[in-house]
Design an enzyme around this catalytic site. Sequence first.
Site, short mmCIF file in Angstrom:
data_model
loop_
_atom_site.label_atom_id
_atom_site.label_comp_id
_atom_site.label_asym_id
_atom_site.label_seq_id
_atom_site.Cartn_x
_atom_site.Cartn_y
_atom_site.Cartn_z
CG ASP A 1 27.99 -35.53 8.49
OD1 ASP A 1 27.87 -36.01 7.78
OD2 ASP A 1 28.51 -35.67 9.46
CD GLU B 1 28.13 -39.89 5.73
OE1 GLU B 1 28.94 -39.67 5.49
OE2 GLU B 1 28.15 -38.73 6.85
CG ASP C 1 32.94 -37.81 2.66
OD1 ASP C 1 33.50 -36.66 3.16
OD2 ASP C 1 31.64 -38.19 3.06
#
Length: 424
Positions: free
Chosen positions: A194, A221, A304
């Site tokens: 992340d 990400e 998201d």
Amino acid sequence: MFGALFGGASRRDRRDAVLFQGFGWDSCQKGGWYTKLKQQLPELKAAGVTHLWLPPPSHSVSPQGYMPGQLYNLEASKYGGKKELKELTSAAKKQGIACVADVVINHRCADIQENGVYNHYSDDTDHKGRRIDWGRWAITCDDPHFNGSGNRDTGADYAAAPDLDHANPELRAALRDWLHWLQHDIGFEGWRLDFVKGYAPKFVDEYVSSTVGAAALNVGEFWVDMEWQGGELAADQDRARQVLCDWVNANNKSCSAFDFPLKGVLQEAAKRTQYWRLRDARGKAPGLVGWWPEHAVTFVDNHDTGSSQQHWPFPSHLVGVGYAYILTHPGIPCVFYEHFFDWGEELRGTIKGLLEVRRRAGIKAGARLDIRAAEADFYFAVVDGRVAVKLGPRLDMGPHLPRAEDGWQQVAAGTEFCVWEKKK
């Protein structure tokens, strides 16, 4: 010994991987999520899924898991406890599916205040019974909110929680030890990292290389900004994909990247009927996949961009176009849970059919892409000489129409897409 126990699925050729995101933004609210996923494993296996991306496993201030606190506390997760998680990873391995953990290590929420600021940690015990009692030294000194005393941040600031000082060897050793535990005791075989723009890519290489290794499917990400001209997406997105190429190079190719530039271009092409966007100035695919497909994890939406957050969603009536592209084209495709299980039988059937085409044709991440037309209302490409893909509303394909007498058979179709497969 641990490699023999847990290394099997991750040793398969990563180039033919199909990643499945096994949760949405609100999955944490539905109770027993790990158990539900375990029950769905046979269907995922039958569909051709090779890797299952699971949500952050640890205690978190936010129920979704992205504000971690007690790293070793798996009982406080809203998705299920340690027992259920281990049962899921074990069952997945028996199905030949490798579980990928969502690893949130850019930041960590503290539980003790100093001068009104949460920046002390004394709430966790590691797998060897040692207290994780970090203090201000574990937080970067230039964090603008949490009064850290560590080294300067090696990446971007994350405003909502204390940024961890990855330049500190003691802190990195603790994180490596935690990752080892997730790998060897819990059964994870890869990492989804992340907010990787928050710390230097050399640390990504260290964490990956010391645990699952670069041969596993690891993906970062890195939500890179795209170029806009007013309200219009610029035609040239080379800067965005160069940022991702540089990041993969800097982490020593141990971790691939989600192809945010491709998502942006693909959904603009579909939404605005601008399919010319799907061929760049050099005749290649847009996004990271056009330059380095073996390290491009392609996707239509995630927790998201879509889900209940809707930060940057693909046009809902054209989601089939997105899957027709990523499941037939180069790159490592990622299917989103909600699209597969929650959006109805028609879309699920489309995704299954496209995955079957990918499997039969043997399409891998580095497949050969021949883009034969890319115009406003019409895109046509042939992949590995085996699969032909048409996108866009134009019905008259002219000389591009795949013909039965040449061995082509239509195998999938929907709103603004059609796919053919060439018989062997």
